[in-house]
Design a protein around this motif. Structure first.
Motif, PDB file in Angstrom:
ATOM      1  N   GLN A  73       0.911  -1.207  -0.445  1.00  0.00           N
ATOM      2  CA  GLN A  73      -0.059  -0.097   0.100  1.00  0.00           C
ATOM      3  C   GLN A  73       0.948   0.738  -0.584  1.00  0.00           C
ATOM      4  N   ALA A  74       2.083   1.330   0.395  1.00  0.00           N
ATOM      5  CA  ALA A  74       2.543   2.818   0.847  1.00  0.00           C
ATOM      6  C   ALA A  74       3.334   2.574  -0.285  1.00  0.00           C
ATOM      7  N   ILE A  75       3.886   1.357  -1.272  1.00  0.00           N
ATOM      8  CA  ILE A  75       4.639   1.737  -2.774  1.00  0.00           C
ATOM      9  C   ILE A  75       3.095   2.325  -3.394  1.00  0.00           C
ATOM     10  N   TYR A  76       2.024   1.808  -3.386  1.00  0.00           N
ATOM     11  CA  TYR A  76       1.317   1.804  -4.512  1.00  0.00           C
ATOM     12  C   TYR A  76       0.528   3.114  -4.792  1.00  0.00           C
ATOM     13  N   SER A  77       0.509   3.888  -3.527  1.00  0.00           N
ATOM     14  CA  SER A  77      -0.005   4.957  -2.586  1.00  0.00           C
ATOM     15  C   SER A  77       1.387   6.213  -3.576  1.00  0.00           C
ATOM     16  N   LYS A  78       2.833   5.637  -3.782  1.00  0.00           N
ATOM     17  CA  LYS A  78       3.454   6.546  -4.131  1.00  0.00           C
ATOM     18  C   LYS A  78       3.397   6.749  -5.551  1.00  0.00           C
ATOM     19  N   PHE A  79       2.139   6.156  -6.522  1.00  0.00           N
ATOM     20  CA  PHE A  79       1.665   6.630  -7.430  1.00  0.00           C
ATOM     21  C   PHE A  79       0.971   7.106  -7.577  1.00  0.00           C
ATOM     22  N   PHE A  80      -0.155   7.425  -6.835  1.00  0.00           N
ATOM     23  CA  PHE A  80      -1.417   8.220  -6.510  1.00  0.00           C
ATOM     24  C   PHE A  80      -1.179   9.081  -5.685  1.00  0.00           C
ATOM     25  N   PRO A  81      -0.148  10.293  -5.812  1.00  0.00           N
ATOM     26  CA  PRO A  81       0.017  11.197  -4.583  1.00  0.00           C
ATOM     27  C   PRO A  81      -1.483  11.599  -4.444  1.00  0.00           C
ATOM     28  N   ASP A  82      -2.154  11.903  -5.005  1.00  0.00           N
ATOM     29  CA  ASP A  82      -2.837  13.602  -4.781  1.00  0.00           C
ATOM     30  C   ASP A  82      -4.415  12.629  -4.752  1.00  0.00           C
ATOM     31  N   SER A  83      -4.521  11.255  -4.359  1.00  0.00           N
ATOM     32  CA  SER A  83      -5.441   9.728  -4.330  1.00  0.00           C
ATOM     33  C   SER A  83      -5.812   9.687  -2.735  1.00  0.00           C
ATOM     34  N   ASP A  84      -7.157   9.059  -2.657  1.00  0.00           N
ATOM     35  CA  ASP A  84      -6.957   8.199  -1.571  1.00  0.00           C
ATOM     36  C   ASP A  84      -6.387   6.814  -2.462  1.00  0.00           C
ATOM     37  N   LYS A 107     -11.488   6.295  -6.124  1.00  0.00           N
ATOM     38  CA  LYS A 107     -11.145   7.262  -5.122  1.00  0.00           C
ATOM     39  C   LYS A 107      -9.829   7.658  -5.365  1.00  0.00           C
ATOM     40  N   LEU A 108      -9.544   7.180  -6.822  1.00  0.00           N
ATOM     41  CA  LEU A 108      -8.192   7.375  -6.983  1.00  0.00           C
ATOM     42  C   LEU A 108      -7.918   8.575  -8.111  1.00  0.00           C
ATOM     43  N   ILE A 109      -9.544   8.715  -8.147  1.00  0.00           N
ATOM     44  CA  ILE A 109      -9.131  10.228  -9.292  1.00  0.00           C
ATOM     45  C   ILE A 109      -9.597  11.472  -8.792  1.00  0.00           C
ATOM     46  N   PRO A 110      -8.506  11.970  -8.860  1.00  0.00           N
ATOM     47  CA  PRO A 110      -8.491  13.723  -8.099  1.00  0.00           C
ATOM     48  C   PRO A 110      -9.337  14.341  -8.397  1.00  0.00           C
ATOM     49  N   LYS A 111      -9.592  15.313  -7.223  1.00  0.00           N
ATOM     50  CA  LYS A 111     -11.197  16.280  -6.717  1.00  0.00           C
ATOM     51  C   LYS A 111     -11.021  16.588  -8.742  1.00  0.00           C
ATOM     52  N   ASP A 112     -10.134  17.307  -9.358  1.00  0.00           N
ATOM     53  CA  ASP A 112     -10.381  18.076 -10.332  1.00  0.00           C
ATOM     54  C   ASP A 112     -10.580  17.992 -11.673  1.00  0.00           C
ATOM     55  N   GLU A 113     -10.289  16.527 -11.631  1.00  0.00           N
ATOM     56  CA  GLU A 113     -10.395  15.670 -12.402  1.00  0.00           C
ATOM     57  C   GLU A 113     -12.451  15.038 -12.415  1.00  0.00           C
ATOM     58  N   VAL A 114     -12.376  14.630 -11.202  1.00  0.00           N
ATOM     59  CA  VAL A 114     -14.058  14.197 -11.030  1.00  0.00           C
ATOM     60  C   VAL A 114     -14.629  15.303 -11.354  1.00  0.00           C
ATOM     61  N   ALA A 115     -14.446  16.784 -11.700  1.00  0.00           N
ATOM     62  CA  ALA A 115     -15.752  17.338 -11.723  1.00  0.00           C
ATOM     63  C   ALA A 115     -15.615  17.589 -13.281  1.00  0.00           C
TER      64      ALA A 115
END
Length: 192
Positions: A50-61, A131-139
């Motif tokens: 999870q720690a490794i994976y989260s580095k690929f999506f720093p602006d997301s959950d 949850k991977l999609i940043p809020k600005d992209e969701v919009a």
């Protein structure tokens, strides 16, 4: 897993990985050396993954999604990824054929590992993907997929199944191969 005593990947694992991936012997050996440096125990825990994976999506959950990805790659259900599982995961997500990637995607969506996907499993994975999609992209998403529920409903409709029906692996692969929109909905590609 390799021959941890000598620090080298075992011949058996090496041959199996050469046969089942597009990686060369040199590449596999290099991956193994790096894997052993990063994971001296020869295993990656869910938390490390999870720690490794989260580095690929720093602006997301990415936590929820990474748990599902980990589950789909932990083929022996021991709560860790060994070198072989790690390399096969790497191959499947980077260089594998489309059908093989869709087999992996099916295992990702098959949360309870019963060989079928239900609408509730589609909603669970779509929620994690969302949850991977940043809020600005969701919009900027179309109105029929700007929530996880709408995205799951749209994907489920491609399979022409009722609320309580289920989708087998072959149906899933065929349905996604026949529809680029469904293929797009089962994944998230950062726009950066």
């Amino acid at each position: 897993m390799g021959n941890t005593k000598s620090g080298a990947v075992s011949k058996e694992i090496l041959e199996e990985l050469k046969l089942n991936t597009k990686f060369t012997e040199t590449e596999i050996v290099q991956w193994y050396e790096n894997f052993k440096r990063q994971c001296p125990t020869g295993r990656i825990t869910k938390e490390e993954f999870q720690a490794i994976y989260s580095k690929f999506f720093p602006d997301s959950d990415a936590q929820n999604y990474s748990q599902h990805v980990f589950r789909s790659f932990d083929t022996n259900d021991d709560g860790t990824l060994d070198f072989k599982e790690y390399i096969i995961a790497l191959h499947m997500t980077s260089t594998g054929k489309t059908t093989r990637k869709l087999e992996w995607a099916f295992s990702l969506f098959d949360v309870d590992k019963n060989g079928y996907i239900t609408k509730s499993e589609v909603k669970e994975i779509c929620t994690a993907i969302f949850k991977l999609i940043p809020k600005d992209e969701v919009a900027r998403l179309p109105g029929d997929e700007n929530t996880a529920e709408k995205r799951a409903d749209k994907l489920w409709n491609f399979f022409d199944k009722g609320e309580t029906e289920r989708v087998a692996e072959g149906e899933f692969i065929q349905g996604v191969l026949e529809n680029d929109e469904a293929l797009r909905l089962i994944q998230y590609q950062p726009s950066k």
